[in-house]
Scaffold this active site. Sequence first.
Site, PDB file in Angstrom:
ATOM      1  N   GLY A 186      11.325  28.101  46.237  1.00 53.86           N
ATOM      2  CA  GLY A 186      11.032  27.099  47.266  1.00 53.86           C
ATOM      3  C   GLY A 186      12.244  26.808  48.137  1.00 53.86           C
ATOM      4  O   GLY A 186      12.883  27.705  48.686  1.00 53.86           O
ATOM      5  N   GLY A 187      12.557  25.508  48.257  1.00 53.19           N
ATOM      6  CA  GLY A 187      13.682  25.090  49.095  1.00 53.19           C
ATOM      7  C   GLY A 187      14.998  25.723  48.669  1.00 53.19           C
ATOM      8  O   GLY A 187      15.912  25.886  49.481  1.00 53.19           O
ATOM      9  N   GLY A 421      20.129  54.888  74.827  1.00 52.33           N
ATOM     10  CA  GLY A 421      20.308  53.447  74.659  1.00 52.33           C
ATOM     11  C   GLY A 421      21.203  53.133  73.474  1.00 52.33           C
ATOM     12  O   GLY A 421      21.926  52.126  73.465  1.00 52.33           O
ATOM     13  N   ALA A 422      21.189  54.013  72.481  1.00 50.39           N
ATOM     14  CA  ALA A 422      22.015  53.769  71.298  1.00 50.39           C
ATOM     15  C   ALA A 422      23.495  53.892  71.649  1.00 50.39           C
ATOM     16  O   ALA A 422      24.338  53.216  71.062  1.00 50.39           O
ATOM     17  CB  ALA A 422      21.631  54.727  70.183  1.00 50.39           C
TER      18      ALA A 422
HETATM   19  C1  HXC Z   1      11.010  19.452  38.415  1.00 48.49           C
HETATM   20  C2  HXC Z   1      11.412  21.425  37.282  1.00 48.49           C
HETATM   21  C3  HXC Z   1      11.192  22.163  38.470  1.00 48.49           C
HETATM   22  C4  HXC Z   1      10.868  21.439  39.655  1.00 48.49           C
HETATM   23  C5  HXC Z   1      11.657  23.528  36.897  1.00 48.49           C
HETATM   24  N1  HXC Z   1      11.685  22.309  36.342  1.00 48.49           N
HETATM   25  N2  HXC Z   1      11.339  23.464  38.180  1.00 48.49           N
HETATM   26  N3  HXC Z   1      11.325  20.089  37.265  1.00 48.49           N
HETATM   27  N4  HXC Z   1      10.796  20.091  39.582  1.00 48.49           N
HETATM   28  N5  HXC Z   1      10.670  22.056  40.816  1.00 48.49           N
HETATM   29  C6  HXC Z   1      11.987  21.945  34.957  1.00 48.49           C
HETATM   30  C7  HXC Z   1      10.902  22.343  33.987  1.00 48.49           C
HETATM   31  O1  HXC Z   1       9.896  21.373  33.941  1.00 48.49           O
HETATM   32  C8  HXC Z   1      11.672  22.447  32.696  1.00 48.49           C
HETATM   33  O2  HXC Z   1      11.900  21.149  32.203  1.00 48.49           O
HETATM   34  C9  HXC Z   1      13.020  22.976  33.140  1.00 48.49           C
HETATM   35  O3  HXC Z   1      13.122  22.691  34.529  1.00 48.49           O
HETATM   36  C10 HXC Z   1      13.153  24.462  32.947  1.00 48.49           C
HETATM   37  O4  HXC Z   1      12.036  25.085  33.526  1.00 48.49           O
HETATM   38  P1  HXC Z   1      11.206  26.216  32.790  1.00 48.49           P
HETATM   39  O5  HXC Z   1       9.953  26.403  33.524  1.00 48.49           O
HETATM   40  O6  HXC Z   1      11.106  25.886  31.333  1.00 48.49           O
HETATM   41  O7  HXC Z   1      12.179  27.467  32.936  1.00 48.49           O
HETATM   42  P2  HXC Z   1      11.822  28.962  33.261  1.00 48.49           P
HETATM   43  O8  HXC Z   1      10.742  29.436  32.344  1.00 48.49           O
HETATM   44  O9  HXC Z   1      13.111  29.697  33.232  1.00 48.49           O
HETATM   45  O10 HXC Z   1      11.218  28.978  34.746  1.00 48.49           O
HETATM   46  C11 HXC Z   1      12.009  28.561  35.803  1.00 48.49           C
HETATM   47  C12 HXC Z   1      11.146  28.458  37.084  1.00 48.49           C
HETATM   48  C13 HXC Z   1       9.939  27.553  36.831  1.00 48.49           C
HETATM   49  C14 HXC Z   1      10.678  29.835  37.516  1.00 48.49           C
HETATM   50  C15 HXC Z   1      12.060  27.918  38.192  1.00 48.49           C
HETATM   51  O11 HXC Z   1      10.402  26.358  36.223  1.00 48.49           O
HETATM   52  C16 HXC Z   1       9.175  27.239  38.069  1.00 48.49           C
HETATM   53  O12 HXC Z   1       8.389  28.061  38.522  1.00 48.49           O
HETATM   54  N6  HXC Z   1       9.426  26.063  38.618  1.00 48.49           N
HETATM   55  C17 HXC Z   1       8.764  25.620  39.834  1.00 48.49           C
HETATM   56  C18 HXC Z   1       9.199  26.434  41.012  1.00 48.49           C
HETATM   57  C19 HXC Z   1       8.582  26.031  42.320  1.00 48.49           C
HETATM   58  O13 HXC Z   1       7.437  26.308  42.573  1.00 48.49           O
HETATM   59  N7  HXC Z   1       9.356  25.352  43.102  1.00 48.49           N
HETATM   60  C20 HXC Z   1       8.975  25.049  44.434  1.00 48.49           C
HETATM   61  C21 HXC Z   1       9.010  23.593  44.587  1.00 48.49           C
HETATM   62  S1  HXC Z   1       8.482  23.279  46.259  1.00 48.49           S
HETATM   63  P3  HXC Z   1      11.956  20.843  30.641  1.00 48.49           P
HETATM   64  O14 HXC Z   1      12.120  19.367  30.548  1.00 48.49           O
HETATM   65  O15 HXC Z   1      10.677  21.346  30.045  1.00 48.49           O
HETATM   66  O16 HXC Z   1      13.134  21.589  30.106  1.00 48.49           O
HETATM   67  C22 HXC Z   1       9.856  23.449  47.193  1.00 48.49           C
HETATM   68  C23 HXC Z   1       9.578  23.280  48.664  1.00 48.49           C
HETATM   69  C24 HXC Z   1      10.778  22.976  49.456  1.00 48.49           C
HETATM   70  O17 HXC Z   1      10.931  23.659  46.767  1.00 48.49           O
HETATM   71  C25 HXC Z   1      10.484  23.395  50.844  1.00 48.49           C
HETATM   72  C26 HXC Z   1      11.640  23.271  51.755  1.00 48.49           C
HETATM   73  C27 HXC Z   1      11.437  24.095  52.978  1.00 48.49           C
END
Ligand code: HXC
Length: 534
Positions: A186-187, A421-422
């Site tokens: 994401g961000g 052109g290159a």
């Molecule tokens: C809150 C989060 C989080 C998030 C991970 N965690 N991502 N908490 N917000 N975005 C937390 C999990 O709940 C977990 O907490 C710990 O971090 C570790 O994550 P895991 O999933 O256990 O680890 P892993 O299996 O290694 O996977 C990592 C990951 C996955 C691939 C990053 O966590 C994931 O897919 N997260 C979401 C990614 C996502 O979609 N982000 C986009 C957000 S939207 P605990 O307490 O269980 O340890 C965005 C938009 C911005 O960013 C736009 C700007 C232009």
Amino acid sequence: MEPAKEAPREASKKDRAAAPNLKRLRQMVETIMQGGGPGRIQAQRAKGKFTARERINYLLDEGSFQETDQLVSTRCADFGLKEKDPPGDGVVTGFGNIAGREVCVFAQDFTVLGGSLGHAHAMKICKVMDLALANRVPVVGLLDSGGARIQEGVNSLDGYGDIFYRNTKCSGVIPQISVILGPCAGGAVYSPALTDFIFMVQGISHMFVTGPDVVKAATGEDVSFDQLGGCEAHASKSGVCHFVAQSEPDCFRQIRELLSFLPQNRWEKPPREANPDPIRRTIPLLEKMCEMDPRKPYRIHHVIWQIADEHKFFEVHTDFAKNIVVGFMRMGGESVGVVANNPAHFAGALDINSADKAARFIRCLNAFNIPIVTLTDVPGFWPGVTQEHGGIIRHGAKLLFAYSEATVPKIAVVIRKAYGGAYIAMSSKKLGSDFNYSSPSAEIAVMGPAGAIEILYSRELAAAKTDADRAALRAKLAAEYAAKFASPYQTASTGSIDEVIEPGQLRYKIIRALRLLRDKRAPGSHENRGNIPL
Ligand code: HXC
């Protein structure tokens, strides 16, 4: 004797007891140093990853790190966040030294809520970026983050907005380096995309806007983490990543090397280094190349290694658009950026990706006062419907723009071919190049003999009675054309080539030109020059 030995320890214990303020601070710091706690640190290590603090220590000169905002905590009370009180809100920020020069740094801590970005976390990053900008020093971001912290809703998204805004304001003013050290989603990927250089590490780095599960749900495509956003995908296919390291220590070593070529900010020049390599060193290889078959492919790296101080070349974007090669070297001790066609891939022709790659690099060099050395060996733009419909006109124009806009010293050498052109696009005289050299075997023309005679003599060729007559006529016309145009002399006679040089002298010629141009002033050279992602 014994009690006397014990005495100092007793005294210090007493001091601590009598110093509740110090004790409180030390306890708070100790808790924060634990990050997400032993369990999560263990999990981080099990993935072959360092912790945020270990990373900072590896990157910076020993003992130089000064932490900022260590005690900042979240203000979000939703989802029990306040009770969890995530240490440092999941990011370590501060400043320190790299090779004795100041840098600002932030490192997201995946052991704390997955390094996700909440409001306080974003504010800490913004503060350290502001510090870097105000004090005109580079900023290095070590990213390991699940993106916007879901629990904090739009405050997380706004946090990214604050960071993107600063990335843009810092662009072309201070060097910005992003290091992807975990799953960045994401961000967490858009801020790096706005910075000058992105590093990834084999096996642990991933970047994607939406992960494999969302991709599957949205498009039905089955794709693994690695296929979607691993090092290979971004270093060779998307071009998002500039450098791939084999391990975290290797990555930190490469970052330090990259910074050695860059100035601290747009007002400074890159550091000059002592140069033990004789500037008049001749290059027999180039004399040999001068006599070789012009259709024979070769890697342009061989030329770059020969002209560079001590044969050292720090390549950028190694695996992306290999038909053009870009990177840093030193010549006579000065930091220089090189842009070179590479006949080993697509005969060195320019296409969409190579134009983007070179244009962005040139704009980065121009922003940071780094001279550009261009090595030209280009048969033209790569033809085809895919290229035309993909926008080669739009992308190729970026290269024309970047070279024309650049006010830093520009030195270009036609090694073998420069067609159409290159020829113009590769830092030709008319795009404001300071010195244009050519090898005596160079071919500079609108197009190659084969294509030119088909257009100029289509009627004569059609009128030939037999195929054998046509072939003989073709050969004769091509030879006549080549004698007139497939050389550098027509271009030299117009002044668009300043000098047809002895190829063995190339290193010396470039270094002499660089020395003359060291204090070059050109209109616009003091303006801000943002390094927009191209
Ligand atoms: C809150 C989060 C989080 C998030 C991970 N965690 N991502 N908490 N917000 N975005 C937390 C999990 O709940 C977990 O907490 C710990 O971090 C570790 O994550 P895991 O999933 O256990 O680890 P892993 O299996 O290694 O996977 C990592 C990951 C996955 C691939 C990053 O966590 C994931 O897919 N997260 C979401 C990614 C996502 O979609 N982000 C986009 C957000 S939207 P605990 O307490 O269980 O340890 C965005 C938009 C911005 O960013 C736009 C700007 C232009």
